[in-house]
Design a protein around this motif. Structure first.
Motif, short mmCIF file in Angstrom:
data_model
loop_
_atom_site.label_atom_id
_atom_site.label_comp_id
_atom_site.label_asym_id
_atom_site.label_seq_id
_atom_site.Cartn_x
_atom_site.Cartn_y
_atom_site.Cartn_z
N GLU A 145 0.83 -1.20 0.00
CA GLU A 145 0.00 0.00 0.00
C GLU A 145 0.87 1.26 0.00
O GLU A 145 0.55 2.25 -0.66
CB GLU A 145 -0.93 -0.01 1.22
N ALA A 146 1.98 1.19 0.75
CA ALA A 146 2.89 2.33 0.80
C ALA A 146 3.55 2.57 -0.55
O ALA A 146 3.76 3.72 -0.97
CB ALA A 146 3.94 2.11 1.88
N VAL A 147 3.91 1.48 -1.25
CA VAL A 147 4.50 1.61 -2.58
C VAL A 147 3.52 2.29 -3.53
O VAL A 147 3.88 3.22 -4.26
CB VAL A 147 4.91 0.23 -3.14
N LYS A 148 2.29 1.82 -3.52
CA LYS A 148 1.27 2.40 -4.41
C LYS A 148 1.06 3.87 -4.10
O LYS A 148 0.95 4.70 -5.01
CB LYS A 148 -0.04 1.63 -4.26
N GLU A 149 1.00 4.20 -2.82
CA GLU A 149 0.79 5.59 -2.42
C GLU A 149 1.95 6.46 -2.86
O GLU A 149 1.76 7.58 -3.35
CB GLU A 149 0.62 5.67 -0.90
N THR A 150 3.17 5.95 -2.68
CA THR A 150 4.36 6.71 -3.07
C THR A 150 4.39 6.97 -4.57
O THR A 150 4.73 8.07 -5.02
CB THR A 150 5.63 5.95 -2.65
N CYS A 151 4.02 5.96 -5.35
CA CYS A 151 4.05 6.11 -6.81
C CYS A 151 2.92 6.99 -7.33
O CYS A 151 3.00 7.53 -8.43
CB CYS A 151 4.00 4.73 -7.48
N GLY A 204 8.09 -2.23 -7.77
CA GLY A 204 8.38 -2.16 -6.35
C GLY A 204 7.66 -3.23 -5.55
O GLY A 204 8.08 -3.59 -4.44
N ILE A 205 6.59 -3.76 -6.12
CA ILE A 205 5.83 -4.83 -5.49
C ILE A 205 6.22 -6.19 -6.07
O ILE A 205 6.47 -7.15 -5.34
CB ILE A 205 4.31 -4.60 -5.68
N GLU A 206 6.31 -6.26 -7.38
CA GLU A 206 6.55 -7.54 -8.05
C GLU A 206 7.90 -8.15 -7.68
O GLU A 206 8.02 -9.37 -7.56
CB GLU A 206 6.46 -7.37 -9.56
N THR A 207 8.92 -7.32 -7.50
CA THR A 207 10.25 -7.87 -7.20
C THR A 207 10.32 -8.51 -5.82
O THR A 207 11.20 -9.34 -5.56
CB THR A 207 11.33 -6.77 -7.28
N THR A 208 9.42 -8.14 -4.92
CA THR A 208 9.46 -8.72 -3.57
C THR A 208 8.80 -10.09 -3.49
O THR A 208 9.10 -10.87 -2.60
CB THR A 208 8.75 -7.79 -2.56
N LYS A 209 7.91 -10.40 -4.42
CA LYS A 209 7.09 -11.61 -4.31
C LYS A 209 7.89 -12.91 -4.31
O LYS A 209 7.70 -13.76 -3.43
CB LYS A 209 6.02 -11.62 -5.40
N PRO A 210 8.81 -13.13 -5.27
CA PRO A 210 9.58 -14.38 -5.22
C PRO A 210 10.49 -14.47 -4.00
O PRO A 210 10.70 -15.55 -3.46
CB PRO A 210 10.39 -14.36 -6.53
N PHE A 211 10.99 -13.32 -3.55
CA PHE A 211 11.86 -13.30 -2.37
C PHE A 211 11.08 -13.66 -1.11
O PHE A 211 11.52 -14.47 -0.29
CB PHE A 211 12.50 -11.92 -2.23
#
Length: 212
Positions: A26-32, A106-113
């Motif tokens: 949510e923070a990523v979306k808000e920032t973008c 910013g969201i997609e790169t975190t998912k596999p990790f």
């Protein structure tokens, strides 16, 4: 900065369970969604002030693969602040790039990790090393992070393009480069997908055989 503050506030007041990354997303979306107007000159003036105030810390060599809890926070904090300001613009630009499906990188790169972490450390108590090569369990043992989680994928390829050329136009002092990355070659290799390396090596082998 907004992402860090928003996630921290939500975590503090809502007692987040392990791997609940919804507040971060949510923070990523808000920032973008917000207007971003920082420029390099402003960022440079900020990290140069840190450089002036912390000359001893910024010339101290650090093992960035070590458990973060064992490192001097004064030293790591000085380096982290410089890097935060230096890479702030490409960080934001990359985070707000979109995949071919319209998802934020910013969201997609975190998912596999996150998926990998859940399998390896289901209790959710871990500390990643500053160089993103290892994660440390609560008992101090560590697990190596597969490079492909960091460097392979659609967004990761976009990340490489975003970061690789930033230092060309905006160089850092050599001693900071050496103490943090080792060299710019090491920095660039960080963004190279190991699968791509294998393909390149295999292609070269076949080429040599065909020539012979």
């Amino acid at each position: 900065m907004n992402i860090i503050e928003d996630y921290g506030n939500v975590a503090e007041h809502n007692h987040l369970v392990p791997y609940n990354v919804t507040p971060y997303y949510e923070a990523v979306k808000e920032t973008c969604d917000e207007k971003f107007s920082c420029n390099y000159d402003e960022a440079e003036s900020l990290w140069k002030k840190v450089e002036e105030k912390c000359p001893n810390e910024l010339t101290t060599k650090v093992d960035w693969s070590a458990d973060p809890s064992t490192l001097d926070r004064t030293v790591t904090g000085a380096y982290a602040t410089v890097i935060f300001y230096y890479f702030g613009i490409p960080d934001h630009n990359f985070m707000c790039l979109k995949t071919s499906n319209g998802e934020l990188c910013g969201i997609e790169t975190t998912k596999p990790f996150i998926k990998w972490l859940k399998e390896k450390i289901p209790e959710g108590k871990f500390r990643p090393s500053y160089d993103h090569k290892y994660v440390y369990r609560e008992d101090g043992t560590r697990i190596e992070i597969p490079r492909e989680l960091i460097s392979c994928g659609e967004c990761q390829q976009k990340m490489a393009k975003t970061y690789k050329y930033w230092p060309v136009n905006h160089p850092l002092p050599d001693y900071i480069v050496k103490n943090i990355f080792g060299s710019w070659d090491h920095f660039n290799n960080y963004f190279t997908c190991p699968n791509d390396n294998s393909k390149i090596k295999l292609k070269r082998r076949f080429s040599r055989r065909n020539i012979n």
